[in-house]
Design a protein around this motif. Structure first.
Motif: not given
Length: 397
Positions: A360-373
């Motif tokens: 369920k946490t994969y559907t929440e608003k989140r910021v990643g650690s490494i990848w950035a477009m």
């Protein structure tokens, strides 16, 4: 904004360094990165890096690294702002602070201050002096009846915890030993004695990983809290005693009531993160540790308008920083997916979480650690490094 001073980021092989680079580079600040080798230092491939340096190793040749940095700073038109990305770099700067601050802009001005806060024994004594709850701790030095004392005063489960986390982690690949009986206690104490690592035995504050909270703050050069917010962990790695791999911003005013007066009273300057654990039975908050370098979920703080590296840059270069606090819950999360996959497997195996809890946490608003477009190279180099590790393991088999 004035950007004539360079930022020098020590350590480029972890996402904390990458986050600092991006936090500064997006505002036009020239960022020089330094590490002791190219291999694995994926953060130095960010488009925001303006200068790449290779210098001596921080622990193998600390004197040479100090001289290298001073020589570099002498060749700049303006004093650079110095940023450590991990505790070993914090300890390095602290050791040579009186020399380095002549040529660099650094938040802390008192040599030994950071080291004392990283040392859990000294931190807990300091916290108790200011009326802050800390886990009950038993020193093992000169205590022949340590096992009996632990059983009488703490009971099981309890933990064997190092004074210097970095040496313990590098030796045992974990932050501490959890012990549930006399045999595990004796074995853990024997291992640390043979490794020459100083440890204490400590009360285990009861509660799952979501009972871990953080108070994240910036204090100006007058040691006054100018910016702050709070967060709640959901998953960490290693599980139960590790770093945040999934954490959400959550407003917990009690943490400010405890943390802000304490940090101001001890004369803290710059960014600080106090980790607390809430006792599931009493509701009391216990101080666990203070991170004196940029937090691993810095990217989340920045997204919420709390760019701590930028605050340091602005203040140290004589610019206004104002004040800000977040007194509401946004539920924005930080997610370090790679380590969270390992953590999730361990949570499932131990029965502490279910697939439903995790997915369920994969559907929440989140910021990643490494990848950035808009800054893909660090992510691509990171993936390449993982592929090399997998390939090498397969070859060894």
């Amino acid at each position: 904004m004035e950007t004539k001073h360079k930022a020098v980021v020590l350590g480029n092989n972890y996402y904390i360094g990458l986050s600092i680079i991006r936090s500064l580079g997006k505002h036009g600040i020239p960022v020089a990165v330094l590490d002791y080798q190219e291999e694995g230092a994926y953060a130095r491939h960010s488009k925001y890096v303006t200068e790449k340096l290779i210098g001596p190793h921080y622990s193998k040749e600390p004197d040479k690294l100090k001289d290298f940095l001073i020589s570099y700073a002498k060749n700049q038109d303006h004093k650079p702002v110095l940023y450590p990305t991990a505790d070993p770099y914090v300890l390095f700067i602290d050791k040579y602070l009186d020399e380095l601050k002549e040529f660099f802009l650094i938040n802390q001005t008192e040599q030994g201050f950071w080291s004392d806060l990283i040392d859990k024994d000294k931190l807990y004594v300091l916290a108790q002096h200011h009326g802050i709850l800390v886990p009950k701790t038993i020193q093992i030095k000169n205590r022949p009846d340590i096992v009996q004392e632990v059983e009488q005063e703490l009971g099981y489960p309890c933990i064997i915890k190092p004074s210097d986390s970095s040496s313990f982690v590098s030796t045992f690949r974990k932050k501490l030993f959890k012990v549930t009986n006399r045999k595990e206690l004796e074995e853990g104490l024997k291992k640390t004695e043979e490794a020459g690592i100083e440890v204490v035995v400590q009360q285990l504050v009861q509660g799952f990983d979501d009972h871990m909270y953080t108070f994240d703050a910036y204090l100006d050069q007058n040691s006054k809290v100018t910016h702050w917010l709070t967060a709640q962990k959901e998953r960490q790695y290693p599980i139960n005693f590790g770093a945040s791999v999934y954490i959400k911003q959550k407003y917990v005013p009690e943490l400010h009531e405890i943390g802000a007066p304490f940090l101001e009273a001890i004369g803290y300057k710059g960014f600080a993160e106090i980790e607390f654990k809430k006792d599931e039975q009493t509701g009391d908050y216990y101080l666990i540790e203070i991170n004196v370098r940029t937090t691993n979920f810095n990217q989340m703080l920045t997204e919420l308008g709390f760019n701590m590296p930028l605050l340091a840059y602005r203040e140290l270069t004589g610019q206004e920083i104002g004040q800000n606090s977040l007194k509401e819950t946004t539920d924005l999360a930080f997610h370090y997916m790679y380590e969270d996959l390992h953590a999730s497997r361990a949570y499932l195996k131990s029965g502490q979480l279910s697939w439903k809890n995790i997915l369920k946490t994969y559907t929440e608003k989140r910021v990643g650690s490494i990848w950035a477009m808009n800054d893909p190279k660090p992510g691509l180099y990171y993936i390449g490094g993982l592929a090399d590790k997998i390939r090498n393991r397969l070859i060894k088999r």
